[in-house]
Design a protein around this motif. Structure first.
Motif, PDB file in Angstrom:
ATOM      1  N   ALA A 112       0.844  -1.196   0.000  1.00 13.31           N
ATOM      2  CA  ALA A 112       0.000   0.000   0.000  1.00 13.31           C
ATOM      3  C   ALA A 112       0.875   1.240   0.000  1.00 13.31           C
ATOM      4  O   ALA A 112       1.913   1.276   0.672  1.00 13.31           O
ATOM      5  N   VAL A 113       0.459   2.236  -0.764  1.00 17.17           N
ATOM      6  CA  VAL A 113       1.104   3.554  -0.779  1.00 17.17           C
ATOM      7  C   VAL A 113       0.020   4.587  -0.510  1.00 17.17           C
ATOM      8  O   VAL A 113      -1.032   4.575  -1.160  1.00 17.17           O
ATOM      9  N   VAL A 114       0.258   5.473   0.443  1.00 20.68           N
ATOM     10  CA  VAL A 114      -0.757   6.430   0.891  1.00 20.68           C
ATOM     11  C   VAL A 114      -0.172   7.826   0.931  1.00 20.68           C
ATOM     12  O   VAL A 114       0.961   8.031   1.377  1.00 20.68           O
ATOM     13  N   THR A 115      -0.945   8.792   0.445  1.00 19.80           N
ATOM     14  CA  THR A 115      -0.615  10.205   0.630  1.00 19.80           C
ATOM     15  C   THR A 115      -1.716  10.829   1.472  1.00 19.80           C
ATOM     16  O   THR A 115      -2.892  10.500   1.304  1.00 19.80           O
ATOM     17  N   ALA A 116      -1.340  11.726   2.371  1.00 18.12           N
ATOM     18  CA  ALA A 116      -2.323  12.247   3.323  1.00 18.12           C
ATOM     19  C   ALA A 116      -2.216  13.748   3.488  1.00 18.12           C
ATOM     20  O   ALA A 116      -1.169  14.269   3.878  1.00 18.12           O
ATOM     21  N   GLY A 117      -3.304  14.426   3.173  1.00 15.62           N
ATOM     22  CA  GLY A 117      -3.495  15.812   3.550  1.00 15.62           C
ATOM     23  C   GLY A 117      -4.678  15.837   4.503  1.00 15.62           C
ATOM     24  O   GLY A 117      -5.777  15.406   4.141  1.00 15.62           O
ATOM     25  N   ILE A 118      -4.479  16.279   5.714  1.00 14.28           N
ATOM     26  CA  ILE A 118      -5.530  16.156   6.745  1.00 14.28           C
ATOM     27  C   ILE A 118      -5.911  17.504   7.329  1.00 14.28           C
ATOM     28  O   ILE A 118      -6.422  17.585   8.450  1.00 14.28           O
ATOM     29  N   SER A 119      -5.689  18.577   6.572  1.00 20.61           N
ATOM     30  CA  SER A 119      -6.048  19.899   7.088  1.00 20.61           C
ATOM     31  C   SER A 119      -7.556  20.050   7.229  1.00 20.61           C
ATOM     32  O   SER A 119      -8.031  20.836   8.054  1.00 20.61           O
ATOM     33  N   VAL A 120      -8.324  19.329   6.421  1.00 26.63           N
ATOM     34  CA  VAL A 120      -9.786  19.378   6.511  1.00 26.63           C
ATOM     35  C   VAL A 120     -10.277  17.969   6.796  1.00 26.63           C
ATOM     36  O   VAL A 120     -10.475  17.177   5.888  1.00 26.63           O
ATOM     37  N   ARG A 121     -10.433  17.652   8.051  1.00 22.86           N
ATOM     38  CA  ARG A 121     -10.812  16.301   8.436  1.00 22.86           C
ATOM     39  C   ARG A 121     -12.060  16.342   9.304  1.00 22.86           C
ATOM     40  O   ARG A 121     -12.409  17.379   9.868  1.00 22.86           O
ATOM     41  N   GLY A 122     -12.704  15.216   9.411  1.00 19.57           N
ATOM     42  CA  GLY A 122     -13.901  15.149  10.232  1.00 19.57           C
ATOM     43  C   GLY A 122     -14.498  13.755  10.148  1.00 19.57           C
ATOM     44  O   GLY A 122     -13.904  12.831   9.587  1.00 19.57           O
ATOM     45  N   TRP A 123     -15.701  13.612  10.684  1.00 22.08           N
ATOM     46  CA  TRP A 123     -16.404  12.334  10.658  1.00 22.08           C
ATOM     47  C   TRP A 123     -17.335  12.294   9.461  1.00 22.08           C
ATOM     48  O   TRP A 123     -17.871  13.319   9.029  1.00 22.08           O
ATOM     49  N   ALA A 124     -17.544  11.110   8.926  1.00 21.47           N
ATOM     50  CA  ALA A 124     -18.363  10.971   7.718  1.00 21.47           C
ATOM     51  C   ALA A 124     -19.801  11.424   7.954  1.00 21.47           C
ATOM     52  O   ALA A 124     -20.384  12.118   7.120  1.00 21.47           O
TER      53      ALA A 124
END
Length: 228
Positions: A112-124
């Motif tokens: 698996a390869v993952v890129t993550a930008g989490i500046s705008v995160r929350g619950w579904a």
């Protein structure tokens, strides 16, 4: 269309043999990750280009500028892939995160390869009253590959397993969220050959699903940026 230039490859071959590409666009230096395994792969994806379940020959995860305003992201991604030499049908994902800072992990043949930008995160699931306008950039993109053939149902199950593992990794990292509004996933498995077995299950307690979950969990954890 600006050219994407891969550096020389070094190190041992991997299932997810990712090329790191660089381009200049709108005066900015932007990165992309390209995997082109060629024929013999079926992929299930939520990507803006090449989404759904079909035979695919490559996967491109391209960084775009913050404030991206193009209304044809599928054409943009297809053009970037062509400029990099990718041929045939493929999958294109995009993110404002720096994809050169990706995380990767493997488990029992699954990668698996993952890129993550989490500046705008929350619950579904959030109250409808809390929704407002277009969200600013923030995307977790997951690309995973299994060295075996999966049935259609198992490929869908694998997408679910990868998503569950992503949420577990976020919670384990102390983040109070299930992801971002624009997360995307692509799971690749070998195309079934005549007489060969296609695995019917890829849930987290199946043999291959468990390996997928562990690989994605570790790759998400490795991709998360440091928080202030």
């Amino acid at each position: 269309m600006p050219a994407l230039l891969p550096p020389p490859r070094t190190g041992p071959a991997r299932l997810l043999d990712i090329e790191h590409l660089v381009r200049m666009e709108d005066g900015r230096r932007l990165h992309a990750l390209l995997w082109r395994p060629g024929p013999g792969w079926r992929m299930a994806s939520s990507a803006v280009l090449g989404g759904g379940l079909a035979e695919r020959a490559w996967v491109l995860n391209a960084q775009v500028a913050h404030g991206y305003r193009r209304t044809d992201p599928d054409r943009h991604l297809a053009g970037l892939a062509r400029a990099a030499g990718a041929r045939g049908p493929g999958v294109g994902l995009m993110t404002a995160a720096d994809v050169s800072a990706h995380g990767r992990a493997g488990d029992g043949g699954v990668e698996a390869v993952v890129t993550a930008g989490i500046s705008v995160r929350g619950w579904a699931a959030v109250p409808e009253e809390g929704a407002a306008g277009a969200a600013p950039p923030g995307t977790i993109n997951i690309v995973a590959a299994l060295p075996v053939a999966l049935s259609d149902a198992a490929l869908v199950n694998a997408v679910m397993t990868a998503t569950e593992a992503k949420v577990q990794a976020l919670v384990d990292a102390g983040l109070d969220c299930s992801g971002t509004p624009t997360d995307a996933v692509c799971v690749a498995a070998r195309t079934p050959r005549d007489g060969a077995e296609a695995h019917a299950f890829a849930g987290p307690r199946s043999a291959w699903g468990a390996r997928l979950a562990r690989a994605v969990h570790r790759a998400v954890g490795a991709s998360l940026p440091a928080l202030p």
